[in-house]
Design a protein around this motif. Structure first.
Motif, PDB file in Angstrom:
ATOM      1  N   LYS A   4      61.071   1.705  26.730  1.00 49.55           N
ATOM      2  CA  LYS A   4      60.923   3.148  26.949  1.00 49.55           C
ATOM      3  C   LYS A   4      60.454   3.434  28.385  1.00 49.55           C
ATOM      4  O   LYS A   4      60.983   4.310  29.057  1.00 49.55           O
ATOM      5  CB  LYS A   4      59.920   3.712  25.946  1.00 49.55           C
ATOM      6  CG  LYS A   4      59.719   5.201  26.055  1.00 49.55           C
ATOM      7  CD  LYS A   4      58.721   5.691  25.016  1.00 49.55           C
ATOM      8  CE  LYS A   4      58.450   7.166  25.161  1.00 49.55           C
ATOM      9  NZ  LYS A   4      57.433   7.617  24.208  1.00 49.55           N
ATOM     10  N   THR A   5      59.473   2.680  28.864  1.00 49.15           N
ATOM     11  CA  THR A   5      58.984   2.902  30.231  1.00 49.15           C
ATOM     12  C   THR A   5      60.034   2.528  31.260  1.00 49.15           C
ATOM     13  O   THR A   5      60.125   3.162  32.311  1.00 49.15           O
ATOM     14  CB  THR A   5      57.693   2.112  30.498  1.00 49.15           C
ATOM     15  OG1 THR A   5      57.921   0.736  30.224  1.00 49.15           O
ATOM     16  CG2 THR A   5      56.552   2.626  29.667  1.00 49.15           C
ATOM     17  N   GLU A   6      60.855   1.512  30.961  1.00 52.58           N
ATOM     18  CA  GLU A   6      61.930   1.159  31.887  1.00 52.58           C
ATOM     19  C   GLU A   6      62.975   2.263  31.961  1.00 52.58           C
ATOM     20  O   GLU A   6      63.486   2.568  33.041  1.00 52.58           O
ATOM     21  CB  GLU A   6      62.575  -0.162  31.470  1.00 52.58           C
ATOM     22  CG  GLU A   6      61.715  -1.369  31.764  1.00 52.58           C
ATOM     23  CD  GLU A   6      62.335  -2.666  31.254  1.00 52.58           C
ATOM     24  OE1 GLU A   6      63.341  -2.606  30.509  1.00 52.58           O
ATOM     25  OE2 GLU A   6      61.800  -3.724  31.602  1.00 52.58           O
ATOM     26  N   ALA A  45      61.508   5.039  34.053  1.00 55.70           N
ATOM     27  CA  ALA A  45      61.460   4.668  35.470  1.00 55.70           C
ATOM     28  C   ALA A  45      62.842   4.699  36.089  1.00 55.70           C
ATOM     29  O   ALA A  45      63.005   5.058  37.260  1.00 55.70           O
ATOM     30  CB  ALA A  45      60.836   3.278  35.625  1.00 55.70           C
ATOM     31  N   GLN A  51      58.004  -0.296  23.670  1.00 58.82           N
ATOM     32  CA  GLN A  51      57.272   0.476  24.680  1.00 58.82           C
ATOM     33  C   GLN A  51      57.752   0.107  26.075  1.00 58.82           C
ATOM     34  O   GLN A  51      57.918   0.971  26.926  1.00 58.82           O
ATOM     35  CB  GLN A  51      55.763   0.233  24.556  1.00 58.82           C
ATOM     36  CG  GLN A  51      54.930   1.016  25.533  1.00 58.82           C
ATOM     37  CD  GLN A  51      55.016   2.521  25.314  1.00 58.82           C
ATOM     38  OE1 GLN A  51      55.285   2.999  24.222  1.00 58.82           O
ATOM     39  NE2 GLN A  51      54.816   3.270  26.379  1.00 58.82           N
TER      40      GLN A  51
END
Length: 88
Positions: free
Chosen positions: A20-22, A25, A17
């Motif tokens: 994925k967020t990195e 971003a 997770q």
């Protein structure tokens, strides 16, 4: 008895997770941003007032040179009286 976890060894769902967020971003980079301070805005306004003042002075100078400028003695007297009354 030993139980082996088949297929799930070394898998951290929180790490996936985070990755994925990195990635998301990184795709949405912020653009440059400029903020003008209140003082800078006031200086910009003062510059525009200065240009307007110079235009007005040039107009008055032209009227004086051509003899078209007329002084209202009553208005001058009233402004002088107001000035001296407010000095106290």
């Amino acid at each position: 008895m030993k139980i082996d976890h088949i297929g799930s060894t070394g898998v951290n769902p929180y790490q996936r997770q985070l990755a994925k967020t990195e990635r998301l971003a990184a795709g949405k980079t912020k653009g440059d941003q400029v903020e003008i301070s209140k003082e800078a805005k006031e200086l910009q306004e003062a510059a525009s007032w200065e240009r307007a003042r110079q235009a007005k002075l040039e107009e008055l100078r032209q009227q004086i040179e051509t003899g078209a400028y007329q002084v209202d003695p009553r208005a001058v007297a009233e402004r002088m009286i107001d000035y001296y009354r407010n000095q106290r």
